[in-house]
Design an enzyme around this catalytic site. Sequence first.
Site, PDB file in Angstrom:
ATOM      1  CE  LYS A  82     -13.821   6.180   0.888  1.00 48.90           C
ATOM      2  NZ  LYS A  82     -12.937   6.188   2.097  1.00 48.90           N
ATOM      3  CG  HIS A 114      -1.997  -0.974   1.231  1.00 52.88           C
ATOM      4  ND1 HIS A 114      -3.265  -0.714   0.766  1.00 52.88           N
ATOM      5  CD2 HIS A 114      -2.006  -2.265   1.622  1.00 52.88           C
ATOM      6  CE1 HIS A 114      -4.011  -1.797   0.904  1.00 52.88           C
ATOM      7  NE2 HIS A 114      -3.276  -2.752   1.413  1.00 52.88           N
ATOM      8  CE  LYS A 160      -6.002  14.207   0.538  1.00 50.88           C
ATOM      9  NZ  LYS A 160      -5.876  13.187  -0.507  1.00 50.88           N
ATOM     10  NE  ARG A 161      -3.573  10.028  10.340  1.00 57.78           N
ATOM     11  CZ  ARG A 161      -3.174   9.099  11.229  1.00 57.78           C
ATOM     12  NH1 ARG A 161      -3.818   7.929  11.299  1.00 57.78           N
ATOM     13  NH2 ARG A 161      -2.160   9.282  12.023  1.00 57.78           N
ATOM     14  CB  THR A 194      -9.770   5.183  -0.890  1.00 57.86           C
ATOM     15  OG1 THR A 194      -9.260   5.541   0.389  1.00 57.86           O
ATOM     16  CG2 THR A 194      -9.122   3.905  -1.367  1.00 57.86           C
ATOM     17  CE  LYS A 235      -1.932  10.680   3.369  1.00 52.97           C
ATOM     18  NZ  LYS A 235      -2.701   9.883   2.398  1.00 52.97           N
TER      19      LYS A 235
HETATM   20  N1  LIG Z   1      -0.655   2.474   4.721  1.00 57.95           N
HETATM   21  N2  LIG Z   1      -0.951   2.811   3.765  1.00 57.95           N
HETATM   22  N3  LIG Z   1      -1.243   3.150   2.767  1.00 57.95           N
HETATM   23  C1  LIG Z   1      -2.358   3.837   2.225  1.00 57.95           C
HETATM   24  C2  LIG Z   1      -3.010   4.742   3.278  1.00 57.95           C
HETATM   25  N4  LIG Z   1      -2.145   5.659   3.823  1.00 57.95           N
HETATM   26  O1  LIG Z   1      -3.591   4.023   4.287  1.00 57.95           O
HETATM   27  O2  LIG Z   1      -3.270   2.817   1.820  1.00 57.95           O
HETATM   28  C3  LIG Z   1      -4.373   3.284   1.072  1.00 57.95           C
HETATM   29  C4  LIG Z   1      -5.208   2.071   0.714  1.00 57.95           C
HETATM   30  O3  LIG Z   1      -4.578   1.294  -0.232  1.00 57.95           O
HETATM   31  C5  LIG Z   1      -3.929   4.038  -0.186  1.00 57.95           C
HETATM   32  O4  LIG Z   1      -5.045   4.519  -0.846  1.00 57.95           O
HETATM   33  C6  LIG Z   1      -3.012   5.181   0.208  1.00 57.95           C
HETATM   34  O5  LIG Z   1      -2.522   5.770  -0.958  1.00 57.95           O
HETATM   35  C7  LIG Z   1      -1.850   4.633   1.037  1.00 57.95           C
HETATM   36  O6  LIG Z   1      -1.016   5.672   1.496  1.00 57.95           O
END
Ligand SMILES: [N-]=[N+]=N[C@]1([C@H](N)O)O[C@H](CO)[C@@H](O)[C@H](O)[C@H]1O
Length: 825
Positions: A671, A366, A557-558, A667, A563
């Site tokens: 949305k 991920h 987002k976090r 993601t 980011k």
């Molecule tokens: N850990 N991790 N990874 C992430 C997100 N931060 O949770 O997973 C998400 C789910 O795959 C991704 O959409 C995102 O880009 C990626 O940074």
Amino acid sequence: MTAETTPPIATREHTVEGFVREFLRELNFGQGVDLTRASVNDKYLAMARTVRHYLMTRWLSTLRSQAKLQAKSVAYLSAEFLLGRQLDNALLASGLEDIVKEGLASLGIDLEELRQAEIEPGLGNGGLGRLAACFIDSLATMNVPSIGYGIRYEYGIFKQTFVDGWQVEKPDDWLRLGSPWEFPHPEAAVKVGFGGHVEQYQDDDGVVKRRWVPGWSVLGVPYNYMVPGYDAGRVNTLRLWSARATRAFDLEIFNSGDYAEAVRAQTFAENISKVLYPEDSTPQGKELRLQQQYFFVACSIKDFVDQVLPADFDLHKLPDRIVFQLNDTHPVIAVPELMRVLVDEKGWEWDEAWAVTKQCFAYTCHTLLPEALEVWPVELLGRLLPRHLEIIYRINDEFLAELRVAYPNDELRVRRMSIIAEYPVRAVRMAYLATVAGTKVNGVAELHSQLLRDKVLDDFAAYWPDKFTNVTNGVTPRRFVKLSNPGLSGLITEAIGDGWVTDLDQLKGLEPLADDAEFRRRFREIKYANKQRLAGVLAERDNIVVNPDTLFDVMVKRLHEYKRQTLKLLHIVSLYEKITTGELAIGDVTPRTFAFGAKAAPGYVMAKQIIGLINAVGRTINDDPALEGRLRVAFPANYNVTLAETLIPAADLSEQISLAGKEASGTGNMKFMLNGALTIGTDDGANVEIRQLVGDENFFLFGLTEPQVAEVVERGYHPSAYYETNLDLRNALDLIASGAFSGGDRAVFEPIVSNLLNEDRFLALADFQAYVDAQARVDAAYADTDDWTRRAVLNVARGGFFSSDRSMRDYIERIWHTYPVAPEA
Ligand SMILES: [N-]=[N+]=N[C@]1([C@H](N)O)O[C@H](CO)[C@@H](O)[C@H](O)[C@H]1O
């Protein structure tokens, strides 16, 4: 027990009367209160349990048919499941919404009040955890046998509060008012060992073998959660493990008066599932974190092998019965654990066990950030899990031997691919172990998967090209359109029927309506109503005032430097600077509300600084009468799934501005698209696929591409050069540095400014001008309200690909080869 004698599963009457009767029974007999004296929480708990009853029939028949059919299924191993509130989804899945609304109203109860009583289970950090929740929802809706395995943290992701604009974390005591959606099964507890040593012994046939003698152990107690499919028969299971001491209380020590010592074992054990690690994309190599990972993995494998499979199941057929999907590197210790079970507990030969093990796992990566790839020092892993380290060493030895055959004169490559890193410390590279053991390795967006092949795992992709694939992320349309945007859902269903809820590609049917003025007018009306709804929620929840008659520019987002919330800030500050210096007349400014939502990992100092600056800039702008309310900043605290469900449907503009090559997928971007927001973004992660599907004219693209970023970095990046050559940028940075947003105190935000000027690892300054130019294009486009709506409609119409149902179809086809099983009638 024969079929004839198998008792039928109890059912419930889908009538208002039937529901009211059930609800009152639950309130009186379950909560032990009568309606007149029931608290809101009593009514909520009774309500939740009543709805459970309506789903129980399907859950029990699913379990019964699966026990009989033993169909191949997916075990989704994830350290995080960001589920969100459960009530609405359960009402949707049970088709009870209208009955419940009427039934409660007949008792003088407001369903909305009960909804608000539910505490969201925050068992995840961000995208990765929410993705797991969307995936299990899709698998159930698509009737695919699956079980989610994770950890039942007693404390989820921290509650974020702001004190003078600074983030202050509060523990997330989500269980304090009870948890009606879980079913504890202490009788099915699993014992999990830690520490100790490995000993050699001779088995009955005199064969020398090795076995682990743990130094201490804990119990893993399973809590089952329903995962109800939408409009489908199947109700799958999510099994979350909670740690308990094998011996909760030492009476002898207690009687000796050392009360703390008497419960030390319990406290120590419970710590394992006490709290979620709040880092997103930057793992903490803490021992407790490894304990958590091994704990839930060991419980899950033992549970599946000993409880789910029939006692006489031949484990050589395990790959035909299950695929363990590894959600990032967090559960990868499952690989040596299965080997240990097969070799040490089942007495298999090594090769026999490896032949099966390497067909049972698949790995999803991920991230692209090198620091996010977990490595565990052999010192720590060897101390906590000595037998597993041995097994990893042997897996690696055999792998390197294989490589030396394939690459006879390339010891450097062999070293590079070793699962064991030699420096800076000797450590196990979990992503490499997952790649060696997995049948498939996938990224979560096309660009991400390509970069995994070309850069992050390039040696492995060269050696095993067919092992690498892509499955672009997706989101569940049930929660993120049907439930969170009822206005839009109604409009869509009126136009094309409700098939889209389980077949999102049907949204294409809306395309022609983009040219329908009346449809656009209603679409705009719904967006406006969603903005008013958000305004109401923010006023009540955070005492924040927003004006629905402004462009809602949303970044949620976090908080992470890659980011680039700082880039968004530079845009806002530059606008403000121009207005205050008169360069820009307030009348020429497109009225905007800049909405943020972002938690920073508690130990991530720079991220917390940036949160402080966003709030400081917000305070200054919101309090400045010269702006006449045309610009406002709204930063509600504690962004979570529940707030997202109100924020996202209200957005006009979706900010997806990470540095190209850093966001694996995203993601939130999906949305926003499905809720009719236009995206301003870089060619990063899934933005690329969004832009390709919606069309360049309906997407505000800007910034360096991934190859261009690589080139700039290669050449040497000097952020101050952009400061010196771009007046707007300099003025914006100077304004921050001047202390304008910190009461003249230049020191407060100096770290942010100097970091941007001297390091700027994520090239915010390099992309500043392109970003500001893109924002000017946004202003121009938004001025033509009706044409903006046309583009928004096209974003919805062309967003079907981003359903997590489609992601599941891709996983099934490319990785799992499991198939839907129609529930028994
Ligand atoms: N850990 N991790 N990874 C992430 C997100 N931060 O949770 O997973 C998400 C789910 O795959 C991704 O959409 C995102 O880009 C990626 O940074």
